[in-house]
Design a protein around this motif. Structure first.
Motif: not given
Length: 521
Positions: A249-263, A303-309
């Motif tokens: 499914v991943i390979r055929t649909t190429n889903p968009l993964i929104h990531q708010i992650t640490n720098v 939220f490793g760096t919790i800059k974007d709460k």
């Protein structure tokens, strides 16, 4: 007659919009679907309160809706109200009971377990649990308990006939979160919601009452349907094959993964997402969150760096609204009080689909004394019974929980999966745990896509997220094993790019062959 507590209106004349009269608003609310009305008049004199109560009783009788009087037993007696609602500092229940006619409804406000236990002893008819959310409609004398604080109080009502309504800051945009989160481990649910400003302050009380009533009814119907479904039986083989299907499914649909992650890990997390066959977007601005929620396949909040709460709060709320998977990685949550408070705020605001963390992080969320954290790392020997730890936390948080370490454990609160793949070099590179979160989010997006295709848009079943979490962990740990034994890998510096390569080249048949898992319940 049985009382329908599903939409319990608490009045507040000071909240009425300009040009709207109290009786106009009340009648529109009753027409819209309000099932119980409580008259709350904290500042009115006795004569004024009596007049308002009489007019309200006439309207409520017209629509055959019970009328409850807040605090004032004398007013309730004077207008032949159906019941009274008492606060913790109001007249004792036993005294009110002695003054009121038989079968009069008595409800009590409860903010903690002791309040509920006393209400049970007093044989009240219902309890109002809250405040669930911050509210400006009254001065709170007790702390906000949060959505996740309701379940333990409902659990105390098991085996009784006492009904429960949640109150405090409940609105249409947080109602589903309130209902989903306010369930005890045994499955005890709310009987209703008490609403003040969302209805009273509205210029369209008929419309908003109908929306709230319909949402509550739809939620009840959905949960009853889910409860009636036969339980999913997981085996080693069907979990493996389920993960392999998600890779397709991943390979055929190429889903968009929104990531708010640490720098620290933004670049390698984005590359891991691409290697698996999905597309990353590392957006943090609050203004973007609503638009992104409509197109994303899954949301990862690390939220490793919790800059974007603020962005994290809005992203989770909008993803919940769109019924998209939300993966929460509370990096280092046990390290500081600020991190613990932030995690609680996020988990009370939106519902996670998967919570992923090491022993120190999950121990902090579970308020366990078994494990401690040192920064982002766990210290000590870990959970004595990791299977029970993840199962208990999954039941409490009503989501899938993934415990990462030398051995990984995943549970949806019923099934527990043990995973024994991986390599020690993963511990020698920065952000390997964060990459696990990325992989889980990618597989959960595939699970959501498959469920939507099979059952209609957004109709998730719990097993989807279990497979998503297991799949994400297996993808990274099996790729790590392949990377570690490559001839060009001589240490952590060469291991990381090799790991990305192996994620890129990972095949479903490799997962079926290499996965070392055990499934228990």
């Amino acid at each position: 007659m049985p009382i329908d507590y599903s939409l319990y209106l608490v009045t507040g004349r000071d909240l009425l919009p300009e040009g709207t009269t109290y009786l106009e608003s009340l009648e529109e609310s009753l027409r819209g679907g309000v099932t119980v009305v409580q008259i709350r008049e904290k500042h009115a004199g006795t004569l004024e309160f009596l007049d308002i109560a009489r007019q309200s009783k006439t309207l409520c009788d017209k629509y055959q809706v019970p009328l409850i009087i807040n605090d004032r037993v004398d007013i309730a007696l004077a207008v032949s109200a159906d019941g009274v609602h008492l606060g913790q500092t109001d007249m004792p229940v036993c005294t009110a009971r002695s003054l009121l006619p038989p079968n009069t409804i008595i409800g009590v406000s409860c903010n903690n377990l002791e309040h509920v236990q006393q209400a049970i002893k007093d044989c009240v008819d219902y309890v109002g649990i809250g405040a669930v959310w911050p509210t400006g409609t009254k001065q709170l004398s007790n702390p906000v308990i949060g959505v996740r604080g309701v379940g333990p109080l409902l659990a105390a009502l098991d085996g009784t006939t006492i009904k429960a309504v949640a109150i405090g800051g409940i609105k249409s945009d947080n109602l589903l979160r309130t209902l989903h989160g306010s369930i005890s481990p045994s499955g005890h649910k709310l009987d209703g919601i008490a609403v003040v400003s969302e209805i009273v302050a509205s210029r369209e009380p008929f419309k908003i009452s109908g929306t709230l009533r319909d949402t509550f009814a739809a939620w009840n119907a959905y949960t009853m349907k889910q409860e009636a479904k036969p339980s999913v039986v997981y085996t080693t083989e069907n979990v493996k094959s389920g993960v392999a299907d998600l890779m397709h499914v991943i390979r055929t649909t190429n889903p968009l993964i929104h990531q708010i992650t640490n720098v620290v890990v933004t670049n390698q997390s984005a590359n891991a997402t691409l290697a698996l066959g999905a597309s990353p977007i590392m957006a943090t601005a609050p203004e973007e969150m609503e638009d992104l929620s409509r197109v994303l396949g899954a949301l990862l909040i690390n939220f490793g760096t919790i800059k974007d709460k603020e962005g994290m709060i809005l992203a989770g709320k909008y993803a919940n609204r769109e019924k998209k998977p939300v993966v929460f990685d509370p990096v280092g949550v046990g390290a500081t009080q600020f991190r613990r408070k932030t995690a609680a705020q996020l988990l009370n605001t939106w519902q996670a689909s998967v919570i992923k963390g090491n022993a120190g992080e999950l121990g902090a969320l579970a308020e366990s004394q078994e494990v401690q954290a040192k920064g982002v790392d766990s210290v000590g020997i870990g959970f004595a019974d990791p299977a029970k730890a993840v199962k208990d936390l999954a039941q409490r948080e009503r989501c899938v929980v993934a415990l990462t370490g030398k051995t990984d454990w995943v549970s949806d609160g019923t099934t527990v999966v043990r995973l024994d793949n991986g390599h020690e070099l993963l511990g020698d590179i920065t952000g390997s745990g964060c990459m696990v979160g990325t992989c889980i989010a990618t597989f959960c997006a595939a699970a959501w896509t498959r469920a939507s295709t099979e059952n209609g848009p957004g109709m998730l079943v719990r097993g989807d997220m279990l497979l998503g979490a297991v799949g994400g962990i297996l993808a990274l740990t099996i790729a790590a094993e392949a990377a570690a034994y490559r001839s060009d890998v001589r240490g952590s510096g060469t291991f990381l790019p090799a790991l990305i390569d192996e994620l890129y080249n990972l095949k479903p048949e490799t997962v079926l062959e290499k996965a070392r898992i055990q499934v228990t319940s």
